[in-house]
Design a protein around this motif. Structure first.
Motif, PDB file in Angstrom:
ATOM      1  N   ASN A 188       6.114 -13.547 -38.300  1.00 54.88           N
ATOM      2  CA  ASN A 188       6.902 -12.472 -38.905  1.00 54.88           C
ATOM      3  C   ASN A 188       6.073 -11.431 -39.636  1.00 54.88           C
ATOM      4  N   THR A 189       4.750 -11.639 -39.728  1.00 52.90           N
ATOM      5  CA  THR A 189       3.863 -10.707 -40.417  1.00 52.90           C
ATOM      6  C   THR A 189       2.608 -10.501 -39.574  1.00 52.90           C
ATOM      7  N   LEU A 190       1.780  -9.533 -39.986  1.00 54.33           N
ATOM      8  CA  LEU A 190       0.550  -9.262 -39.236  1.00 54.33           C
ATOM      9  C   LEU A 190      -0.350 -10.491 -39.148  1.00 54.33           C
ATOM     10  N   THR A 191      -0.515 -11.188 -40.267  1.00 45.98           N
ATOM     11  CA  THR A 191      -1.420 -12.340 -40.273  1.00 45.98           C
ATOM     12  C   THR A 191      -0.878 -13.479 -39.416  1.00 45.98           C
ATOM     13  N   GLU A 192       0.427 -13.563 -39.271  1.00 48.00           N
ATOM     14  CA  GLU A 192       1.023 -14.611 -38.444  1.00 48.00           C
ATOM     15  C   GLU A 192       1.068 -14.211 -36.972  1.00 48.00           C
ATOM     16  N   ARG A 193       1.262 -12.910 -36.714  1.00 44.32           N
ATOM     17  CA  ARG A 193       1.482 -12.441 -35.343  1.00 44.32           C
ATOM     18  C   ARG A 193       0.184 -12.126 -34.599  1.00 44.32           C
ATOM     19  N   ILE A 194      -0.812 -11.577 -35.317  1.00 47.98           N
ATOM     20  CA  ILE A 194      -2.031 -11.108 -34.652  1.00 47.98           C
ATOM     21  C   ILE A 194      -3.247 -11.865 -35.177  1.00 47.98           C
ATOM     22  N   ASP A 195      -3.915 -12.587 -34.295  1.00 47.70           N
ATOM     23  CA  ASP A 195      -5.136 -13.310 -34.658  1.00 47.70           C
ATOM     24  C   ASP A 195      -6.326 -12.356 -34.681  1.00 47.70           C
ATOM     25  N   THR A 196      -7.377 -12.776 -35.344  1.00 47.40           N
ATOM     26  CA  THR A 196      -8.619 -11.990 -35.343  1.00 47.40           C
ATOM     27  C   THR A 196      -9.420 -12.318 -34.085  1.00 47.40           C
ATOM     28  N   PRO A 197     -10.316 -11.425 -33.680  1.00 43.66           N
ATOM     29  CA  PRO A 197     -11.180 -11.732 -32.525  1.00 43.66           C
ATOM     30  C   PRO A 197     -12.077 -12.940 -32.816  1.00 43.66           C
ATOM     31  N   PHE A 198     -12.681 -13.447 -31.784  1.00 40.26           N
ATOM     32  CA  PHE A 198     -13.551 -14.614 -31.877  1.00 40.26           C
ATOM     33  C   PHE A 198     -14.646 -14.398 -32.929  1.00 40.26           C
ATOM     34  N   LYS A 199     -14.769 -15.333 -33.849  1.00 34.97           N
ATOM     35  CA  LYS A 199     -15.761 -15.374 -34.924  1.00 34.97           C
ATOM     36  C   LYS A 199     -15.488 -14.366 -36.061  1.00 34.97           C
ATOM     37  N   PHE A 200     -14.443 -13.564 -35.948  1.00 35.11           N
ATOM     38  CA  PHE A 200     -14.102 -12.615 -37.007  1.00 35.11           C
ATOM     39  C   PHE A 200     -13.170 -13.268 -38.023  1.00 35.11           C
ATOM     40  N   LYS A 201     -13.247 -12.778 -39.259  1.00 36.52           N
ATOM     41  CA  LYS A 201     -12.360 -13.242 -40.323  1.00 36.52           C
ATOM     42  C   LYS A 201     -11.784 -12.031 -41.052  1.00 36.52           C
ATOM     43  N   ARG A 202     -10.520 -12.118 -41.414  1.00 34.37           N
ATOM     44  CA  ARG A 202      -9.914 -11.043 -42.200  1.00 34.37           C
ATOM     45  C   ARG A 202     -10.612 -10.925 -43.547  1.00 34.37           C
ATOM     46  N   ILE A 203     -10.801  -9.692 -44.008  1.00 36.90           N
ATOM     47  CA  ILE A 203     -11.421  -9.505 -45.321  1.00 36.90           C
ATOM     48  C   ILE A 203     -10.480 -10.021 -46.406  1.00 36.90           C
ATOM     49  N   GLU A 204     -11.041 -10.452 -47.510  1.00 41.49           N
ATOM     50  CA  GLU A 204     -10.220 -10.941 -48.610  1.00 41.49           C
ATOM     51  C   GLU A 204      -9.578  -9.760 -49.339  1.00 41.49           C
ATOM     52  N   VAL A 205      -8.320  -9.919 -49.697  1.00 43.21           N
ATOM     53  CA  VAL A 205      -7.608  -8.887 -50.455  1.00 43.21           C
ATOM     54  C   VAL A 205      -6.913  -9.537 -51.639  1.00 43.21           C
ATOM     55  N   GLU A 206      -6.682  -8.744 -52.653  1.00 45.11           N
ATOM     56  CA  GLU A 206      -6.041  -9.248 -53.868  1.00 45.11           C
ATOM     57  C   GLU A 206      -4.548  -9.444 -53.631  1.00 45.11           C
TER      58      GLU A 206
ATOM     59  N   GLU B  72     -21.339 -13.191 -39.070  1.00 41.48           N
ATOM     60  CA  GLU B  72     -22.667 -13.393 -38.513  1.00 41.48           C
ATOM     61  C   GLU B  72     -23.377 -12.064 -38.251  1.00 41.48           C
ATOM     62  N   THR B  73     -22.608 -11.048 -37.869  1.00 36.58           N
ATOM     63  CA  THR B  73     -23.208  -9.768 -37.486  1.00 36.58           C
ATOM     64  C   THR B  73     -22.829  -8.627 -38.428  1.00 36.58           C
ATOM     65  N   SER B  74     -21.844  -8.878 -39.318  1.00 33.83           N
ATOM     66  CA  SER B  74     -21.290  -7.864 -40.226  1.00 33.83           C
ATOM     67  C   SER B  74     -20.520  -6.767 -39.481  1.00 33.83           C
ATOM     68  N   GLU B  75     -20.235  -6.986 -38.216  1.00 37.04           N
ATOM     69  CA  GLU B  75     -19.448  -6.017 -37.449  1.00 37.04           C
ATOM     70  C   GLU B  75     -18.014  -5.997 -37.967  1.00 37.04           C
ATOM     71  N   LYS B  76     -17.447  -4.801 -38.068  1.00 36.96           N
ATOM     72  CA  LYS B  76     -16.105  -4.614 -38.599  1.00 36.96           C
ATOM     73  C   LYS B  76     -15.146  -4.255 -37.459  1.00 36.96           C
ATOM     74  N   ALA B  77     -13.888  -4.676 -37.585  1.00 37.40           N
ATOM     75  CA  ALA B  77     -12.842  -4.284 -36.638  1.00 37.40           C
ATOM     76  C   ALA B  77     -11.572  -3.993 -37.432  1.00 37.40           C
ATOM     77  N   VAL B  78     -10.781  -3.035 -36.943  1.00 32.88           N
ATOM     78  CA  VAL B  78      -9.584  -2.616 -37.679  1.00 32.88           C
ATOM     79  C   VAL B  78      -8.366  -2.605 -36.769  1.00 32.88           C
ATOM     80  N   LEU B  79      -7.206  -2.785 -37.386  1.00 27.97           N
ATOM     81  CA  LEU B  79      -5.929  -2.580 -36.718  1.00 27.97           C
ATOM     82  C   LEU B  79      -5.379  -1.235 -37.161  1.00 27.97           C
ATOM     83  N   PHE B  80      -4.837  -0.461 -36.227  1.00 29.79           N
ATOM     84  CA  PHE B  80      -4.238   0.832 -36.536  1.00 29.79           C
ATOM     85  C   PHE B  80      -2.718   0.758 -36.426  1.00 29.79           C
ATOM     86  N   ALA B  81      -2.051   1.413 -37.384  1.00 29.08           N
ATOM     87  CA  ALA B  81      -0.599   1.556 -37.334  1.00 29.08           C
ATOM     88  C   ALA B  81      -0.260   3.038 -37.312  1.00 29.08           C
ATOM     89  N   GLN B  82       0.812   3.389 -36.622  1.00 27.01           N
ATOM     90  CA  GLN B  82       1.192   4.793 -36.539  1.00 27.01           C
ATOM     91  C   GLN B  82       2.708   4.959 -36.448  1.00 27.01           C
TER      92      GLN B  82
END
Length: 299
Positions: free
Chosen positions: A43-61, A238-248
């Motif tokens: 029902n939410t982004l974190t539940e519906r969309i997984d991160t790519p292989f070896k990626f982790k969502r950044i921590e948020v408050e 491992e690589t510090s590569e960043k990836a983002v989701l876009f909403a519009q």
């Protein structure tokens, strides 16, 4: 004990050496694994969309705007995307998730949807003094002023109705339902009188991809112009590569949604390597690198 032939021994040792590689291939989030990152449940982004292989969502408050977006209710995955007038959008292949964000009116296009999301968050968090938006004529329309005027008008009319001969002071604070209705009226007024240009002039600051935060914006002020909200960020530790989701949102006004990445199969995340401008999204091409930070929550 009979020794194994050299060829068999070599094959076994080679197979053992390859085990970590093959175990990665069978990981459900590996890019070569058939499982999609976008699921039908959740029902939410974190539940519906997984991160790519070896990626982790950044921590948020917890309680932050980033947390608010991540936990914002999504419509069921089987739902089509609708326009403001109740008609289905012709292109149903550009999105992979739809926010349950109400469409206030036909003015709620790309910039309007972003403003609506920020306004709704501040209202629910009790940040009344921060709810203020500049209209296209430069006027700064504050929610606190709007609410005071609405209460004054209601109280004045009530006083006259109760005592037609003599006006007496009559004060009554708005109840929860009345206050919410007043806020929705305020928001409709804002959305009908803002634009990408007024948003850029008064309410954003230039930022960079390296400093990107959830809630920032990929921006193009050309013709016709378009905005995409950074709805989530993940990083490969491992690589510090960043990836983002876009909403519009878009024009004509339509439901706010997460867009797909046309360069990647089964992966809606836009990886750092994808940002060689011009950047192609399903329905718009951003010609230049232009990142904006929305200042609504800044001190």
């Amino acid at each position: 004990m009979k020794k194994l032939p050299f060829s068999v021994t070599f094959f076994l040792l080679f197979a053992i050496a390859l085990l970590p590689i093959f175990s990665d291939l069978f990981h459900p989030l590996h890019p070569l694994h058939p499982l999609q990152l976008v699921k039908n449940e959740g029902n939410t982004l974190t539940e519906r969309i997984d991160t790519p292989f070896k990626f982790k969502r950044i921590e948020v408050e917890k309680g932050s705007f980033a947390d608010y977006i991540r936990s914002y209710p999504l419509k069921p995955a089987v739902n089509p995307l609708f326009l403001f007038n109740g008609e289905k959008k012709q292109n149903q292949d550009a999105h992979c998730a739809i926010f349950a964000l109400p469409i206030q009116n036909e003015s709620q296009t790309d910039s309007g949807s972003i403003i609506a999301l920020y306004a709704e968050y501040m209202y629910k968090m009790g940040m009344d003094e921060k709810i203020t938006f500049h209209l296209t004529n430069g006027e700064n329309l504050k929610w606190t002023d709007w609410q005071k005027n609405a209460e004054y008008g209601r109280n004045f009319r009530s006083s006259l109705a109760g005592n037609l001969k003599k006006w007496t002071k009559y004060e009554k604070k708005a109840g929860k339902t009345e206050r919410l209705q007043s806020f929705q009226n305020y928001l409709k007024k804002v959305l009908a009188n803002i634009s990408i240009l007024s948003m850029q002039t008064y309410e954003t600051a230039t930022t960079t991809f390296a400093a990107l935060q959830i809630g920032d914006i990929l921006w193009d002020l050309g013709k016709p112009g378009h905005l995409c909200l950074v709805a989530d960020i993940c990083v490969n530790p491992e690589t510090s590569e960043k990836a983002v989701l876009f909403a519009q949102g878009f024009s004509p006004a339509q439901e706010f949604h997460i867009i797909k990445n046309p360069k990647r199969i089964n992966d809606p995340w836009y990886h750092e390597e994808d940002f060689a401008f011009p950047v192609e999204t399903p329905e718009y091409v951003f010609p230049n690198e232009s990142w904006k930070h929305a200042k609504y929550l800044d001190n």
